[in-house]
Design a protein around this motif. Structure first.
Motif, PDB file in Angstrom:
ATOM      1  N   ILE A  11       0.863  -1.183   0.000  1.00  0.00           N
ATOM      2  CA  ILE A  11       0.000   0.000   0.000  1.00  0.00           C
ATOM      3  C   ILE A  11       0.895   1.227   0.000  1.00  0.00           C
ATOM      4  N   THR A  12       0.552   2.184  -0.832  1.00  0.00           N
ATOM      5  CA  THR A  12       1.316   3.428  -0.899  1.00  0.00           C
ATOM      6  C   THR A  12       0.794   4.381   0.159  1.00  0.00           C
ATOM      7  N   ASN A  13       1.648   4.702   1.114  1.00  0.00           N
ATOM      8  CA  ASN A  13       1.293   5.628   2.192  1.00  0.00           C
ATOM      9  C   ASN A  13       1.587   7.052   1.748  1.00  0.00           C
ATOM     10  N   LEU A  14       0.562   7.885   1.735  1.00  0.00           N
ATOM     11  CA  LEU A  14       0.751   9.297   1.398  1.00  0.00           C
ATOM     12  C   LEU A  14       0.711  10.132   2.668  1.00  0.00           C
ATOM     13  N   LEU A  60     -17.867   1.887  -5.650  1.00  0.00           N
ATOM     14  CA  LEU A  60     -16.598   2.507  -6.010  1.00  0.00           C
ATOM     15  C   LEU A  60     -16.663   3.067  -7.431  1.00  0.00           C
ATOM     16  N   ALA A  61     -17.242   2.308  -8.352  1.00  0.00           N
ATOM     17  CA  ALA A  61     -17.378   2.772  -9.735  1.00  0.00           C
ATOM     18  C   ALA A  61     -18.226   4.030  -9.807  1.00  0.00           C
ATOM     19  N   THR A  71      -5.696   9.890  -9.113  1.00  0.00           N
ATOM     20  CA  THR A  71      -5.337   8.767  -8.250  1.00  0.00           C
ATOM     21  C   THR A  71      -6.356   8.687  -7.123  1.00  0.00           C
ATOM     22  N   VAL A  72      -6.922   7.505  -6.905  1.00  0.00           N
ATOM     23  CA  VAL A  72      -7.873   7.301  -5.815  1.00  0.00           C
ATOM     24  C   VAL A  72      -7.089   7.038  -4.542  1.00  0.00           C
ATOM     25  N   VAL A  73      -7.422   7.802  -3.492  1.00  0.00           N
ATOM     26  CA  VAL A  73      -6.753   7.682  -2.197  1.00  0.00           C
ATOM     27  C   VAL A  73      -7.821   7.435  -1.141  1.00  0.00           C
ATOM     28  N   GLN A  95      -7.230  -0.810  -9.349  1.00  0.00           N
ATOM     29  CA  GLN A  95      -5.849  -0.390  -9.148  1.00  0.00           C
ATOM     30  C   GLN A  95      -5.700   0.583  -7.986  1.00  0.00           C
ATOM     31  N   VAL A  96      -6.598   0.539  -7.021  1.00  0.00           N
ATOM     32  CA  VAL A  96      -6.516   1.432  -5.864  1.00  0.00           C
ATOM     33  C   VAL A  96      -5.429   0.900  -4.936  1.00  0.00           C
TER      34      VAL A  96
END
Length: 116
Positions: A11-14, A60-61, A71-73, A95-96
């Motif tokens: 998971i990409t942590n922002l 979600l859609a 980008t969905v966060v 691709q979330v």
């Protein structure tokens, strides 16, 4: 047995600063996965409420329609539910893979504004 488990992309942590910049530049779509009562009490301006308890591929859609290049966060109170949300979205085949590390608590600790 070999080949049964594919490695998961982490998971990409922002950070709050990264999310704030993304909201300002309209390069990300922030989804708050907290319950509606939590969202209405306080939320980040520009966030869309889609509770984890209601998260589905269809929901979600619906909320991401028209957010083609953004980008969905995922975001919650402290980061736990948003990480669960990312995992659920992966299960839907999306691709979330980004979330606000530390949630709205980290956002407020960084001195960023919220809507009450």
């Amino acid at each position: 047995m070999f080949g049964l488990f594919k490695p998961q992309t982490p998971i990409t942590n922002l950070t709050p600063a990264e999310v704030h910049k993304g909201l300002q530049t309209k390069t990300l779509l922030l989804i708050d996965v907290r319950e509606p009562s939590e969202f209405s009490a306080e939320h980040i301006k520009g966030a869309i409420n889609l509770p984890l308890s209601s998260l589905s591929s269809e929901a979600l859609a619906t909320v991401t329609a028209g957010a083609d290049e953004r980008t969905v966060v995922m975001q919650c109170l402290a980061g736990g539910r948003s990480a669960q949300g990312v995992k659920a979205c992966r299960g839907f085949g999306t691709q979330v893979d980004h979330h606000l590390q530390g949630g709205i608590n980290a956002w407020k600790a960084a001195g960023l504004p919220t809507v009450r």
